[in-house]
Design an enzyme around this catalytic site. Structure first.
Site, short mmCIF file in Angstrom:
data_model
loop_
_atom_site.label_atom_id
_atom_site.label_comp_id
_atom_site.label_asym_id
_atom_site.label_seq_id
_atom_site.Cartn_x
_atom_site.Cartn_y
_atom_site.Cartn_z
N THR A 147 0.82 -1.22 0.00
CA THR A 147 0.00 0.00 0.00
C THR A 147 0.86 1.27 0.00
O THR A 147 0.49 2.28 -0.62
CB THR A 147 -0.93 0.00 1.23
OG1 THR A 147 -1.83 -1.11 1.12
CG2 THR A 147 -1.73 1.29 1.32
N ARG B 191 -5.70 -8.38 4.61
CA ARG B 191 -5.14 -8.28 3.25
C ARG B 191 -3.69 -7.83 3.29
O ARG B 191 -3.07 -7.64 2.25
CB ARG B 191 -5.97 -7.32 2.40
CG ARG B 191 -7.40 -7.81 2.16
CD ARG B 191 -8.15 -6.85 1.24
NE ARG B 191 -9.58 -7.20 1.20
CZ ARG B 191 -10.56 -6.30 1.20
NH1 ARG B 191 -10.27 -5.01 1.26
NH2 ARG B 191 -11.81 -6.69 1.16
N PHE B 192 -3.18 -7.57 4.47
CA PHE B 192 -1.74 -7.32 4.69
C PHE B 192 -1.23 -6.10 3.94
O PHE B 192 -0.07 -6.07 3.49
CB PHE B 192 -0.91 -8.56 4.32
CG PHE B 192 -1.57 -9.85 4.67
CD1 PHE B 192 -2.06 -10.07 5.95
CD2 PHE B 192 -1.76 -10.86 3.73
CE1 PHE B 192 -2.69 -11.25 6.29
CE2 PHE B 192 -2.39 -12.04 4.05
CZ PHE B 192 -2.86 -12.23 5.34
N CYS B 193 -2.07 -5.08 3.80
CA CYS B 193 -1.66 -3.84 3.12
C CYS B 193 -1.12 -4.12 1.72
O CYS B 193 -0.12 -3.53 1.30
CB CYS B 193 -0.62 -3.08 3.95
SG CYS B 193 -1.22 -2.54 5.56
N ASN B 194 -1.75 -5.06 1.03
CA ASN B 194 -1.31 -5.39 -0.32
C ASN B 194 -2.55 -5.62 -1.19
O ASN B 194 -2.96 -6.77 -1.42
CB ASN B 194 -0.42 -6.64 -0.32
CG ASN B 194 0.40 -6.74 -1.59
OD1 ASN B 194 -0.14 -6.67 -2.68
ND2 ASN B 194 1.70 -6.91 -1.44
#
Length: 794
Positions: free
Chosen positions: A152, A412-415
């Site tokens: 992100t 979503r793990f900043c992705n």
């Protein structure tokens, strides 16, 4: 273009993952390293039922710092005086030398030198990424490209460059070859990509810049600038930037990802040959200028690129800490290539074991995203499926993992790009989820049976095979179902009557109200209505039920017991005659709160319950706020909805159910028979006799039980559609989805494993752990309820 060849090939695997070859645990030193350097892994987590050690599998979030690092750093702080390097006294000069040396040591660690790269210290990797974009001389006819697997923090650059009227283009990594050809290139552009995807662990080569540069031989600087986000990659693999004739223009790093600490330090590596072509600075701060006029637009920047770009005073204490982080890493692991070898074997072992997990019907338990032949780092994202190939909510998996002492990550793990790819989500899907109130990091994990995120385990230099075995044992125990249900809606190893059989069973049994429980303050202890007392039913539910919430100062979200277990220690009691709410807690004098709105000094606020905004008012009372803050050890206050304190009969034939501060419905009903069944499961599964948790642990409003010789069956209530209690009609709104809050002991406020852990193995509806049913009031001619009322099931 050779973009798909890994820059650092993985080592050859051992003959057997389970042989624990000494080549892959630092020549047999791992156990000693863990014992001496990471004692935090051996600290037991106490529960009422057992003690367990931490299995830490979130190294992609942050790895662990070594004990020798912390001790040496603490010693240096106590024996020296770190000082602002912008001063000129001896302590400042000493600090400046430590900073300069830290740059050289970090470059050496990364396989390069000050002749090739400059080190600019930043607050974190995100700040380094932003600085790189600000320095890139992208032209108006150029483009900013970022690959699908970008974090992100990289995707966020699109808003920054858009202000410069630069085109933005998200791409696949495989598009780079065609995209960067001279005939497809106009102006000066920026390409950003991660060396390792923090969602799936997929790795990408570091030599992209060199490959592109071959097409622009003879130019002072090619029209493509390359930014590599190496924060995830560098945690377990050597960069070895000296092996590339033309390396990336920028490399972003995070120190805590590699060493566990310091947490306030990142770095941007800038290729020396690119420095003359950087965009001129806009903002400047203290220490970055050699000369400056107050009343004229004139300033001269410092010559050294590091001093020119590090606005203000650098985090010199964390930079000093970096020295000791490098020392500890060298002592424990010698070379980063050793960490690569170790984590590669750990990852292959974990993937193999996860793929071997199957239900008795052969359905796989884990759906793994990636790890299918390409180069992948020590990160595995996955979701869990039940025997019917339906997804299990990842939030519930994480809750159970926490109870088992396993630290992993969900979401979503900043992705966003990788999440969309692996989960099959379109941009329209994400917009729809947001419109439904889904927020990143909330408890919403399934939509229409599909996951909106995933689970992730990631491994570090100190991860052991035993950690993986513990993780696999957890998955096997909690999610490998060995007894299958034939129901398409309910997954549990208990047979339930259905259709007419269910109704006949309930109608032939005598069912009565055992207890009526009111929770005047949301998430605090319940108050059982005296058995001889008729309790009013209002249009919101039981009178005074969840009429109050406790709010943290400067927060719009009410405090919840699952985050603040001590809320269970607050025991409310209602004195109906004096219209007082009496609060008691161990070690504190009782507190009296009036239940008459006219007696309260109120101030309008807007709290948020389960992502929905509701109206409420704050009780302006320093006495009440001080009492609550003392009990909970956090600054907080009491809020209420005044209408909930008034008498208000349910409206006949009303189609809209009004709620208090309850989450989902007006009332929660549980049966003693279902609670008893869970107690039996706990006894059987854990080899303990006489377990008696009881129905109150599930925080019900109404507890019912069989009143005659013929008993209702456990979980039969899941089949009920409506019921009458003394001519008051209630519609069943569905099963109650449970969270780890039911495993907080309501008497001691201690976190337990049970009953949630056992309930999760045995009782699911549509992938969710359930217990009890929600009720909404339809109409009532006698709006009251008491213990002993007979229930009619429809």
């Amino acid at each position: 273009m050779n973009c798909l060849v890994p820059a650092t090939p993985p080592p050859s695997p051992p003959a057997s993952y389970t042989s624990h070859s000494t080549s892959y645990d630092y020549n047999g030193r791992l156990d000693e390293i863990r014992k001496t350097e990471y004692p935090q892994l051996s600290i037991s987590q106490e529960t009422n039922q057992s003690e367990q050690q931490t299995v830490f599998l979130d190294h992609a979030g942050s790895t662990l710092c070594a004990a020798s690092h912390i001790r040496a750093f603490s010693h240096e702080l106590l024996t020296h005086i770190p000082a602002n390097p912008h001063s000129r006294h001896l302590q400042s000069q000493w600090t400046q030398r430590k900073i300069d040396h830290a740059r050289d040591r970090l470059l050496e660690f990364l396989g390069t030198s000050a002749q090739q790269y400059a080190v600019v210290f930043t607050a974190n990797a995100t700040a380094a990424i932003r600085l790189a974009a600000e320095l890139t001389p992208v032209s108006s006819n150029g483009v900013f490209c970022y690959t699908r697997e970008s974090h992100t923090s990289v995707v966020g650059l699109r808003n920054l460059v858009a202000r410069q009227d630069v085109n933005v283009k998200p791409i696949e990594f495989t598009d780079i070859e065609q995209l960067t050809l001279p005939q497809n290139t106009k102006g000066t552009s920026l390409l950003a990509y991660p060396a390792q995807c923090n969602f799936s662990g997929e790795r990408f080569p570091l030599d992209v810049a060199g490959t592109i540069a071959k097409q622009y031989a003879g130019s002072k600087h090619m029209p493509w600038w390359v930014l590599v986000d190496a924060a995830a990659y560098a945690a377990s693999s050597p960069l070895q930037l000296n092996q590339y004739k033309v390396g990336p223009d920028f490399v972003a790093l995070s120190m805590y990802k590699i060493f566990g600490a310091p947490t306030g330090l990142g770095a941007l590596l800038i290729r020396r040959s690119s420095v003359p072509f950087l965009r001129s600075k806009g903002y400047f701060g203290g220490g970055t200028v050699a000369g400056l006029a107050f009343d004229q637009q004139w300033q001269v920047y410092r010559h050294a690129i590091e001093s020119r770009l590090e606005d203000g005073t650098v985090n010199f204490q964390d930079i000093i800490s970096l020295h000791h982080a490098l020392d500890a890493h060298k002592k424990n692991y010698q070379f980063m290539s050793h960490v690569t070898a170790h984590t590669w074997v750990i990852t292959q072992y974990a993937v193999q074991k996860m793929r071997m997990l199957c239900h008795i019907n052969g359905q796989p338990v884990c759906e793994i995203y990636g790890h299918t032949g390409k180069d992948f780092g020590p990160t595995i994202s996955f979701n869990i499926k039940d025997p019917h190939a339906r997804y299990v909510g990842y939030v519930e998996v994480e809750r159970l993992a926490v109870m088992a002492g396993i630290s992993l990550r969900s979401g979503r793990f900043c992705n966003p790009g990788a999440a969309q790819k692996w989960l099959g989500l379109s941009a329209q899907d994400l917009v729809k989820q947001a419109s439904l109130g889904f927020v990143c990091g909330d408890d919403n994990d399934l939509l229409d049976g599909r996951p909106v995120g995933a689970l992730r385990v990631s491994f570090g230099a100190m991860t052991s095979i035993h950690d993986i075995d513990m993780f696999i044992a957890f998955l096997n125990r909690q999610f490998c179902n060995h007894r299958l249900s034939t129901s398409s809606a309910i997954s549990k190893p208990v047979s339930l009557p259905s259709g007419k059989a269910a109704l006949q069973s309930s109608q032939t049994c005598s069912v009565e109200v055992e207890k009526v429980v009111v929770y005047p303050i949301k998430s605090c202890h319940g108050w059982t209505v005296p058995s001889d007392t008729l309790w009013p039913i209002t249009q919101y539910g039981l009178k005074f039920d969840r009429s109050f919430v406790i709010m943290r100062e400067n927060s719009s979200i009410p405090m919840q017991q699952k985050n603040y277990p001590d809320m269970a220690l607050i025991r409310p009691r209602i004195d109906a005659e004096t219209q007082l709410l009496i609060l008691e807690a161990p070690g504190h004098m009782p507190l009296h709160v009036s239940l008459r709105p006219a007696d309260l000094l109120l101030e309008q606020i807007e709290p948020q319950i389960c992502s929905s905004r509701v109206e409420a008012v704050r009780l302006r009372s320093s006495k009440i706020s001080s009492w609550l803050s003392a009990v909970l050890s956090v600054a907080c206050y009491l809020a209420c909805e005044p209408r909930l304190l008034l008498e208000s009969k349910p409206q006949a034939n009303s189609t809209k159910s009004l709620k208090s501060f309850a989450n989902e419905a007006q009332l929660l009903l549980v049966t003693s028979e279902s609670a008893g069944q869970v107690d039996q499961w706990i006894s059987r599964d854990n080899g303990k006799q006489g377990v008696s948790i009881g129905p109150m642990q599930y925080r019900p409003n109404i507890i019912v039980k069989s009143a005659g010789a013929q008993h209702i069956r456990p979980f039969e209530e899941l089949q009920w559609k409506s019921l009458f209690i003394d001519n008051c009609k209630f519609n069943v709104a569905g099963p109650c989805q449970r969270c780890q809050m039911i495993s907080i002991d309501q008497d001691s406020a201690k976190r337990l494993k049970e009953p949630y852990a056992t309930l999760a193995r045995h009782m699911r509806v549509d992938g969710k752990v359930v217990f009890g049913i929600y009720l909404n009031i339809v109409c009532s001619s006698t709006p009251s309820i008491r213990s002993g009322n007979i229930i009619k099931i429809k």
